[in-house]
Design a protein around this motif. Structure first.
Motif, PDB file in Angstrom:
ATOM      1  N   GLN A 283     -29.377  15.724   2.361  1.00  0.00           N
ATOM      2  CA  GLN A 283     -28.206  15.109   1.723  1.00  0.00           C
ATOM      3  C   GLN A 283     -27.818  13.742   2.274  1.00  0.00           C
TER       4      GLN A 283
ATOM      5  N   GLY B 101     -28.761  20.737   6.925  1.00  0.00           N
ATOM      6  CA  GLY B 101     -29.282  20.210   8.189  1.00  0.00           C
ATOM      7  C   GLY B 101     -29.035  21.134   9.374  1.00  0.00           C
TER       8      GLY B 101
ATOM      9  N   ASP C  91     -33.156  15.406  16.367  1.00  0.00           N
ATOM     10  CA  ASP C  91     -32.371  15.518  15.138  1.00  0.00           C
ATOM     11  C   ASP C  91     -32.542  14.213  14.365  1.00  0.00           C
TER      12      ASP C  91
HETATM   13  C1  PLP Z   1     -24.993  15.983   8.861  1.00  0.00           C
HETATM   14  C2  PLP Z   1     -25.660  16.188  10.162  1.00  0.00           C
HETATM   15  C3  PLP Z   1     -26.055  17.455  10.632  1.00  0.00           C
HETATM   16  C4  PLP Z   1     -25.712  18.713   9.923  1.00  0.00           C
HETATM   17  O1  PLP Z   1     -26.148  18.744   8.627  1.00  0.00           O
HETATM   18  P1  PLP Z   1     -25.409  19.666   7.528  1.00  0.00           P
HETATM   19  O2  PLP Z   1     -26.150  19.293   6.298  1.00  0.00           O
HETATM   20  O3  PLP Z   1     -23.970  19.274   7.524  1.00  0.00           O
HETATM   21  O4  PLP Z   1     -25.601  21.068   7.921  1.00  0.00           O
HETATM   22  C5  PLP Z   1     -26.741  17.519  11.824  1.00  0.00           C
HETATM   23  N1  PLP Z   1     -27.017  16.421  12.535  1.00  0.00           N
HETATM   24  C6  PLP Z   1     -26.641  15.197  12.134  1.00  0.00           C
HETATM   25  C7  PLP Z   1     -26.972  14.013  12.966  1.00  0.00           C
HETATM   26  C8  PLP Z   1     -25.949  15.034  10.947  1.00  0.00           C
HETATM   27  O5  PLP Z   1     -25.566  13.826  10.535  1.00  0.00           O
END
Ligand code: PLP
Length: 363
Positions: free
Chosen positions: A191, A65, A166
């Motif tokens: 994930q 992410g 996001d």
């Molecule tokens: C988990 C998450 C991320 C980052 O994702 P990764 O897979 O850990 O790189 C970014 N934004 C939000 C809201 C998240 O929950």
């Protein structure tokens, strides 16, 4: 080493959909094999269905992410640009850091952790800085379990300011309406509610975001995440940029198929139902819900631990005795609160009941 199985009820990764496990053992294909390219096209098509968009530039970025976050900021911002960022948790904070590293001047709109950001404050900030290149907000703050309202930002469609969202913890779990809400750039991760192992970051860009990228004065600071170059591989030119993570694309393709077969609305309803069940059951066990009422995520519940409970010892016992992982609190919530995920394949009544039975035995 024994093959340990866990019930992953933390903030991600979640246990993948069963269809994904089968996809992960498919024979390898080359990243320019016509069969793989067809599957990649179908994956982008399925992503459009899940993002609810017609955007042509919709694809899985290589990486988790955070790679999706970087891809959005690094392609949309140039040094000296103004970026307005809503911050009410870890991931809003991270957006500010990424924007700063792009050379942007960041205007923060802060709200207390555990509370939602009033979207009017973001609109007001844009009205005060109409030259701002983008307004960014986290839809589902995984650090606090809060849902921020995105839909009112549609009002920015008539301005020169793009809307960047996001959706790492919202896509596949709660409604995300990219076109209807006027979102210009959106990234997610595999994930969490998409039920795929970590490794890809679905992104989508509106025509006006694509135009913004095409009219940059300077190339993006990142060569790897340069969407102009990646677009030449994913698009009809099929020009090699970097080797696509073929197996992860198989996995994402399978998970999106499972979600769309179930029906996106049915998947949202399933998350809503099991989240509500957990929210209803926790208070009787001494937990207090942390996130502001009306803005609680069903897929990620934050709760204060019962008075006197030992966070580390409880989570260790939960993991070692019951094979259940939950997340600890971040920042001020560290040692005091839990983050309980019911994401993707894990959003099932049975998992809530299993978790509650383990809590009843331990707390
Ligand atoms: C988990 C998450 C991320 C980052 O994702 P990764 O897979 O850990 O790189 C970014 N934004 C939000 C809201 C998240 O929950």
């Amino acid at each position: 080493m024994p093959l340990t199985e866990r019930l992953l009820l933390g903030p991600g990764p979640s246990n993948p959909y069963p269809e994904v496990a089968a996809a992960l053992v498919r024979p390898m294909l080359g990243h320019l094999d016509p069969e793989f390219l067809d599957l990649l096209d179908e994956t982008s098509q399925r992503l459009r269905a899940v993002f609810r968009t017609e955007n042509r530039l919709t694809l899985p970025v290589s990486g988790t992410g955070s790679a999706g976050m970087e891809a959005c900021f690094v392609n949309l911002l140039e040094p000296g640009d103004v970026a307005i960022v809503g911050v009410n948790g870890v991931f809003g904070e991270r957006m500010c850091e990424v924007a700063r590293r792009c050379g942007a001047e960041v205007v923060r709109i802060d709200a207390p952790w555990g509370r939602a950001i009033d979207p009017q404050r973001l609109l007001d900030a844009q009205a005060a800085s109409p030259r701002a290149r983008l307004v960014a907000v986290v839809h589902a703050e995984t650090s606090t379990g809060v849902r921020n309202d995105v839909e009112p930002l549609r009002a920015l469609q008539g301005t020169d300011t793009l809307v960047l969202v996001d959706t790492v913890t919202s896509l596949g779990g709660i409604p995300v309406e990219v076109d209807e809400w006027g979102i210009d750039a959106c990234y997610s991760g595999t994930q969490k509610c998409l039920g795929v192992p970590p490794g890809l970051a679905p992104v989508t860009f509106s025509p006006r975001a694509v135009e913004r990228i095409g009219t940059r004065a300077t190339p993006p600071q990142s060569w790897y995440l340069d969407l102009g170059l990646i677009g030449q591989y994913v698009g009809s030119a099929r020009r090699y940029h970097h080797t696509a993570p073929v197996t992860m694309v198989f996995a994402l393709h399978a998970a999106l198929g499972a979600v769309l077969d179930e029906g996106l609305e049915a998947a949202w309803a399933r998350h809503e139902r099991v989240g509500a069940l957990l929210h209803d059951e926790l208070p009787a066990r001494g937990f207090r819900l942390l996130a502001e009422a009306g803005h609680r995520l069903p897929e990620l519940t934050t709760a204060w631990l019962p008075e006197g409970a030992d966070d580390a010892a409880l989570r260790k016992a939960l993991l070692e005795t019951y094979g259940i992982e939950v997340g600890g609190g971040l920042g001020d919530f560290s040692g005091k609160a839990w983050r309980i995920g019911l994401m993707g394949h894990n959003a099932r009544e049975q998992n809530v009941l299993t978790f509650l039975a383990a809590v009843d035995a331990l707390v």
